[in-house]
Design a protein around this motif. Sequence first.
Motif, PDB file in Angstrom:
ATOM      1  N   GLY A   1       0.802  -1.216   0.000  1.00  0.00           N
ATOM      2  CA  GLY A   1       0.000   0.000   0.000  1.00  0.00           C
ATOM      3  C   GLY A   1       0.835   1.268   0.000  1.00  0.00           C
ATOM      4  N   ALA A   2       0.132   2.359  -0.193  1.00  0.00           N
ATOM      5  CA  ALA A   2       0.723   3.701  -0.098  1.00  0.00           C
ATOM      6  C   ALA A   2      -0.029   4.469   0.975  1.00  0.00           C
ATOM      7  CB  ALA A   2       0.634   4.425  -1.438  1.00  0.00           C
ATOM      8  N   THR A   3       0.712   5.256   1.741  1.00  0.00           N
ATOM      9  CA  THR A   3       0.118   5.984   2.865  1.00  0.00           C
ATOM     10  C   THR A   3       0.443   7.465   2.774  1.00  0.00           C
ATOM     11  OG1 THR A   3       0.264   4.053   4.317  1.00  0.00           O
ATOM     12  CG2 THR A   3       0.057   6.190   5.384  1.00  0.00           C
ATOM     13  N   VAL A   4      -0.558   8.288   2.992  1.00  0.00           N
ATOM     14  CA  VAL A   4      -0.402   9.742   3.055  1.00  0.00           C
ATOM     15  C   VAL A   4      -0.798  10.184   4.456  1.00  0.00           C
ATOM     16  CG1 VAL A   4      -1.167  11.958   2.122  1.00  0.00           C
ATOM     17  CG2 VAL A   4      -0.923   9.983   0.598  1.00  0.00           C
ATOM     18  N   THR A   5       0.091  10.922   5.122  1.00  0.00           N
ATOM     19  CA  THR A   5      -0.206  11.399   6.479  1.00  0.00           C
ATOM     20  C   THR A   5       0.030  12.899   6.579  1.00  0.00           C
ATOM     21  OG1 THR A   5       2.018  11.074   7.371  1.00  0.00           O
ATOM     22  CG2 THR A   5       0.534   9.183   7.442  1.00  0.00           C
ATOM     23  N   SER A   6      -0.783  13.532   7.393  1.00  0.00           N
ATOM     24  CA  SER A   6      -0.606  14.947   7.705  1.00  0.00           C
ATOM     25  C   SER A   6      -0.788  15.119   9.204  1.00  0.00           C
ATOM     26  CB  SER A   6      -1.644  15.783   6.954  1.00  0.00           C
ATOM     27  OG  SER A   6      -1.560  17.135   7.341  1.00  0.00           O
ATOM     28  N   HIS A   7       0.145  15.830   9.814  1.00  0.00           N
ATOM     29  CA  HIS A   7       0.116  15.964  11.272  1.00  0.00           C
ATOM     30  C   HIS A   7       0.502  17.384  11.658  1.00  0.00           C
ATOM     31  CE1 HIS A   7       2.272  16.038  15.157  1.00  0.00           C
ATOM     32  NE2 HIS A   7       1.359  15.184  15.544  1.00  0.00           N
ATOM     33  N   GLN A   8      -0.205  17.932  12.629  1.00  0.00           N
ATOM     34  CA  GLN A   8       0.162  19.231  13.174  1.00  0.00           C
ATOM     35  C   GLN A   8      -0.188  19.264  14.651  1.00  0.00           C
ATOM     36  OE1 GLN A   8      -2.591  21.300  10.448  1.00  0.00           O
ATOM     37  NE2 GLN A   8      -3.444  22.294  12.271  1.00  0.00           N
ATOM     38  N   GLY A   9       0.543  20.076  15.391  1.00  0.00           N
ATOM     39  CA  GLY A   9       0.283  20.097  16.827  1.00  0.00           C
ATOM     40  C   GLY A   9       0.936  21.272  17.518  1.00  0.00           C
ATOM     41  N   ILE A  10       0.570  21.411  18.786  1.00  0.00           N
ATOM     42  CA  ILE A  10       1.139  22.441  19.662  1.00  0.00           C
ATOM     43  C   ILE A  10       1.677  21.740  20.905  1.00  0.00           C
ATOM     44  CG2 ILE A  10       0.665  24.478  21.082  1.00  0.00           C
ATOM     45  CD1 ILE A  10      -1.648  25.115  19.156  1.00  0.00           C
ATOM     46  N   ARG A  11       2.891  22.111  21.290  1.00  0.00           N
ATOM     47  CA  ARG A  11       3.464  21.611  22.532  1.00  0.00           C
ATOM     48  C   ARG A  11       3.865  22.784  23.404  1.00  0.00           C
ATOM     49  NH1 ARG A  11       4.005  17.710  18.966  1.00  0.00           N
ATOM     50  NH2 ARG A  11       4.035  15.541  19.622  1.00  0.00           N
ATOM     51  N   VAL A  12       3.487  22.699  24.672  1.00  0.00           N
ATOM     52  CA  VAL A  12       3.817  23.757  25.628  1.00  0.00           C
ATOM     53  C   VAL A  12       4.614  23.149  26.762  1.00  0.00           C
ATOM     54  CG1 VAL A  12       2.912  25.484  27.222  1.00  0.00           C
ATOM     55  CG2 VAL A  12       1.728  25.047  25.061  1.00  0.00           C
ATOM     56  N   LEU A  13       5.713  23.801  27.113  1.00  0.00           N
ATOM     57  CA  LEU A  13       6.558  23.359  28.218  1.00  0.00           C
ATOM     58  C   LEU A  13       6.720  24.506  29.198  1.00  0.00           C
ATOM     59  CD1 LEU A  13       8.463  21.099  29.332  1.00  0.00           C
ATOM     60  CD2 LEU A  13      10.311  22.220  28.063  1.00  0.00           C
ATOM     61  N   GLY A  14       6.597  24.209  30.472  1.00  0.00           N
ATOM     62  CA  GLY A  14       6.794  25.239  31.486  1.00  0.00           C
ATOM     63  C   GLY A  14       7.409  24.660  32.738  1.00  0.00           C
ATOM     64  N   ASN A  15       8.111  25.489  33.496  1.00  0.00           N
ATOM     65  CA  ASN A  15       8.618  25.043  34.795  1.00  0.00           C
ATOM     66  C   ASN A  15       8.572  26.179  35.796  1.00  0.00           C
ATOM     67  OD1 ASN A  15      11.041  26.614  34.573  1.00  0.00           O
ATOM     68  ND2 ASN A  15      12.048  24.956  33.442  1.00  0.00           N
ATOM     69  N   SER A  16       8.840  25.840  37.040  1.00  0.00           N
ATOM     70  CA  SER A  16       8.690  26.821  38.125  1.00  0.00           C
ATOM     71  C   SER A  16       9.850  27.806  38.191  1.00  0.00           C
ATOM     72  CB  SER A  16       8.533  26.090  39.465  1.00  0.00           C
ATOM     73  OG  SER A  16       9.578  25.156  39.657  1.00  0.00           O
TER      74      SER A  16
END
Length: 443
Positions: free
Chosen positions: A153-168
Amino acid sequence: MQNREEISRLENLVQSILDEAKLQGATAAEAGLSVDSGLSVTARLGDVETIEHHRDQGLGVTVYFGQRKGSASTTDLSNASIKETVTAACSFARYGSEDPYAGLPEQDWLATEFPDLDLFHPWSLAADRAIELAIACEDAARSYSTEITNSEGATVTSHQGIRVLGNSLGFLKGAESSRHSISCAVLGQRGDSMQRDYWYSVARNPDLLEAVDSIGRKAAERTIRRLQGRSLSTRQCPVLYSAEVASSLFGSLIGAISGGNLYRKSSFLLNALDTRIFPEFIHIHEQPYLVGALGSAAFDAEGVKTRTRDIVADGILKDYVLSTYSAKKLGLESTGNAGGVHNLTVETGPDDFQGMLKKLDTGLLVTELMGQGVKMVTGDYSRGAAGFWVENGEIQYPVEEITIAGNLKDMFKNLVAVGNDVDYRGNVRTGSVLIERMSIAGE
């Protein structure tokens, strides 16, 4: 604007989590939050096989009570679940054992500048269009030759996201990114010989993906040329790693100079800093600020600033790959590598792939590796392999069912050349690599 508002909302949520940890008695805390969405479509034998829309979210919280650490995670971002997650992390920390090296990064290690690295290119890809692309990709492969007899088979993927990092310590930053790919795998047969191979393209910007018909043709071509492979008699000979498998050699290097293996004294490069481990012409460096690249990042998984730096210069090992914990264990500073390296780049020589074949002259071209036969403590290396036998700089016939072996220390020192046929589809950017001599076990 909408994305900026969402990032601000998630940053505020992470800050509230850090505040909650402090309310529950934590002396320090860090939290990471991710929200991702995407589409994946696979077509096989001209029909749709799978369509997957996904939207994932997750939260990880780590708290410290002095030198005691506790962590918990959840995929439920309701207020009640978040509070329970923080409570669980605090409970683990209260009853955990003391670790003198546990804790957040030093304040001055944290990133304070966040250049635009052009990592976010959402793809408005409807399922119907993804299906068309997948079918066209597979059709190009299946129509390439009558010897292509089946398809994975052939596969097409699309991905997007947000990552948030924080510390004290006051670090709080959200970043958005995207990643898209197209891949195809087919099977071929000639007589009793059957083979499978594939090709793929991956990019942050969908406009930079390779054309679907080109991906399909390459998958088919790679499959056909492997048909009727032979084994080899046991011998020693030069070995040329094609660019797509050469990255694994430098992955082994990174493993050997990573903090975890160093402080456990389980590396064949223990105490190798400032010593020559490659020929003088080898230069390997990290480039975390390349615009649009797959491994680019302004900070690592702990908020520590990434650095453009030499890891190997003039063949000499110049630096390690350290997270906060491993750096503290070794009495050093973090190198901004919690979560891995960022665009590890091996500087190339003047030869393209054909030039590297000429340099190889007579020997083995490796295009596929199997198994995980690397002993990090000793550097002993033994992996199943497939590829092609080369004579007088010309490919003669496909090779299969062999094992290549050596020791990474010797392989690194006996590296002859790096081609300029760089594979940019991963976090290690290298061309093909020629090793002077390795052992081949076959018939």
